[in-house]
Design a protein around this motif. Structure first.
Motif, PDB file in Angstrom:
ATOM      1  N   PHE A   1      37.141  10.198  28.210  1.00 24.98           N
ATOM      2  CA  PHE A   1      38.212   9.220  28.383  1.00 24.98           C
ATOM      3  C   PHE A   1      38.455   8.987  29.874  1.00 24.98           C
ATOM      4  CE2 PHE A   1      42.726   8.069  28.758  1.00 24.98           C
ATOM      5  CZ  PHE A   1      42.740   6.953  27.938  1.00 24.98           C
ATOM      6  N   PRO A   2      38.337   7.734  30.336  1.00 29.36           N
ATOM      7  CA  PRO A   2      38.547   7.437  31.752  1.00 29.36           C
ATOM      8  C   PRO A   2      39.979   6.954  32.026  1.00 29.36           C
ATOM      9  CG  PRO A   2      37.616   5.516  30.708  1.00 29.36           C
ATOM     10  CD  PRO A   2      37.783   6.571  29.624  1.00 29.36           C
TER      11      PRO A   2
ATOM     12  N   VAL B   1      37.999   5.272  23.631  1.00 31.73           N
ATOM     13  CA  VAL B   1      37.241   5.585  24.852  1.00 31.73           C
ATOM     14  C   VAL B   1      36.477   4.339  25.313  1.00 31.73           C
ATOM     15  CG1 VAL B   1      35.282   6.910  25.757  1.00 31.73           C
ATOM     16  CG2 VAL B   1      37.098   8.068  24.471  1.00 31.73           C
ATOM     17  N   ALA B   2      35.814   3.661  24.388  1.00 28.30           N
ATOM     18  CA  ALA B   2      35.046   2.456  24.748  1.00 28.30           C
ATOM     19  C   ALA B   2      35.966   1.380  25.334  1.00 28.30           C
ATOM     20  CB  ALA B   2      34.295   1.925  23.527  1.00 28.30           C
ATOM     21  N   THR B   3      37.129   1.198  24.736  1.00 25.59           N
ATOM     22  CA  THR B   3      38.089   0.211  25.237  1.00 25.59           C
ATOM     23  C   THR B   3      38.594   0.608  26.630  1.00 25.59           C
ATOM     24  OG1 THR B   3      38.759  -0.401  23.001  1.00 25.59           O
ATOM     25  CG2 THR B   3      40.311  -0.910  24.775  1.00 25.59           C
ATOM     26  N   ALA B   4      38.884   1.885  26.810  1.00 24.27           N
ATOM     27  CA  ALA B   4      39.347   2.355  28.120  1.00 24.27           C
ATOM     28  C   ALA B   4      38.273   2.132  29.182  1.00 24.27           C
ATOM     29  CB  ALA B   4      39.736   3.829  28.045  1.00 24.27           C
ATOM     30  N   TRP B   5      37.009   2.383  28.840  1.00 21.42           N
ATOM     31  CA  TRP B   5      35.927   2.132  29.803  1.00 21.42           C
ATOM     32  C   TRP B   5      35.835   0.648  30.152  1.00 21.42           C
ATOM     33  CZ3 TRP B   5      33.702   4.838  33.275  1.00 21.42           C
ATOM     34  CH2 TRP B   5      33.529   6.208  33.122  1.00 21.42           C
ATOM     35  N   ARG B   6      35.963  -0.223  29.163  1.00 23.74           N
ATOM     36  CA  ARG B   6      35.918  -1.671  29.457  1.00 23.74           C
ATOM     37  C   ARG B   6      37.022  -2.036  30.437  1.00 23.74           C
ATOM     38  NH1 ARG B   6      34.346  -1.836  24.002  1.00 23.74           N
ATOM     39  NH2 ARG B   6      36.458  -2.225  23.262  1.00 23.74           N
ATOM     40  N   THR B   7      38.200  -1.481  30.228  1.00 23.73           N
ATOM     41  CA  THR B   7      39.329  -1.761  31.116  1.00 23.73           C
ATOM     42  C   THR B   7      39.060  -1.239  32.522  1.00 23.73           C
ATOM     43  OG1 THR B   7      40.881  -1.698  29.265  1.00 23.73           O
ATOM     44  CG2 THR B   7      41.795  -1.345  31.482  1.00 23.73           C
ATOM     45  N   VAL B   8      38.619   0.005  32.629  1.00 26.08           N
ATOM     46  CA  VAL B   8      38.371   0.616  33.938  1.00 26.08           C
ATOM     47  C   VAL B   8      37.247  -0.115  34.671  1.00 26.08           C
ATOM     48  CG1 VAL B   8      37.487   2.708  35.051  1.00 26.08           C
ATOM     49  CG2 VAL B   8      39.325   2.871  33.362  1.00 26.08           C
TER      50      VAL B   8
ATOM     51  N   GLY C   1      32.610   3.573  41.738  1.00 25.51           N
ATOM     52  CA  GLY C   1      32.873   4.861  41.089  1.00 25.51           C
ATOM     53  C   GLY C   1      32.752   4.785  39.578  1.00 25.51           C
ATOM     54  N   PRO C   2      33.533   3.931  38.922  1.00 27.97           N
ATOM     55  CA  PRO C   2      33.393   3.816  37.477  1.00 27.97           C
ATOM     56  C   PRO C   2      31.976   3.420  37.038  1.00 27.97           C
ATOM     57  CG  PRO C   2      35.455   2.852  38.161  1.00 27.97           C
ATOM     58  CD  PRO C   2      34.702   3.187  39.415  1.00 27.97           C
ATOM     59  N   ARG C   3      31.326   2.538  37.793  1.00 24.07           N
ATOM     60  CA  ARG C   3      29.949   2.163  37.423  1.00 24.07           C
ATOM     61  C   ARG C   3      29.017   3.363  37.492  1.00 24.07           C
ATOM     62  NH1 ARG C   3      30.905  -2.786  40.483  1.00 24.07           N
ATOM     63  NH2 ARG C   3      29.805  -1.817  42.222  1.00 24.07           N
ATOM     64  N   ALA C   4      29.150   4.171  38.544  1.00 21.42           N
ATOM     65  CA  ALA C   4      28.300   5.360  38.680  1.00 21.42           C
ATOM     66  C   ALA C   4      28.571   6.360  37.555  1.00 21.42           C
ATOM     67  CB  ALA C   4      28.512   6.012  40.040  1.00 21.42           C
ATOM     68  N   ALA C   5      29.843   6.572  37.234  1.00 22.98           N
ATOM     69  CA  ALA C   5      30.188   7.501  36.156  1.00 22.98           C
ATOM     70  C   ALA C   5      29.662   6.990  34.817  1.00 22.98           C
ATOM     71  CB  ALA C   5      31.702   7.686  36.095  1.00 22.98           C
ATOM     72  N   TYR C   6      29.848   5.714  34.560  1.00 19.58           N
ATOM     73  CA  TYR C   6      29.436   5.124  33.286  1.00 19.58           C
ATOM     74  C   TYR C   6      27.918   5.201  33.093  1.00 19.58           C
ATOM     75  CZ  TYR C   6      29.629   1.960  29.298  1.00 19.58           C
ATOM     76  OH  TYR C   6      29.542   1.421  28.044  1.00 19.58           O
TER      77      TYR C   6
END
Length: 123
Positions: free
Chosen positions: A47-48, A14-21, A33-38
């Motif tokens: 999992f993003p 999950v952490a790796t997927a967030w770094r990628t997204v 979007g990803p910044r707001a979700a994170y």
């Protein structure tokens, strides 16, 4: 370890997927979007994935992913339509991406926990 307990491997995936997204440029997804979700701890544990310019979140790291987490769909005229795909429920319409992810965080399924190492069928 039971299915509702996150595995260390799942947490790292999950952490790796967030770094990628979070590293995606605007050609893949509006980075806001990803910044707001994170920014929401409960959403950060999910999992993003990005498809067609939209951020999707899942309670599992393997396909088929869950569809019971709200998704913020950008509208052509501005704002976001927030919909839960599992039952096609419209959670609301917001003016900003921050409001959209606050709405998603507020409508997480009961007992929503960090993403598991499994599929939607395992929950």
């Amino acid at each position: 370890m039971t299915n509702d307990e996150p595995s260390p491997a799942a947490a790292e995936i999950v952490a790796t997927a967030w770094r990628t997204v979070l590293a995606h440029g605007p050609d893949r997804v509006d980075p806001a979007g990803p910044r707001a979700a994170y920014g929401h701890p409960a959403l950060r544990e999910l999992f993003p994935a990005v498809s067609h310019g939209v951020l999707y979140l899942s309670r599992c790291i393997q396909y088929p992913w869950t569809r019971d987490i709200g998704t913020a769909f950008p509208q052509a005229g501005g704002g976001y339509r927030v919909r839960r795909q599992s039952d096609n429920t419209l959670l609301g319409v917001t003016d900003t991406v921050e409001e959209a992810y606050r709405l998603i965080a507020a409508h997480l399924p009961e007992g929503c926990a960090p993403a598991i190492d499994g599929t939607a069928n395992d929950l």
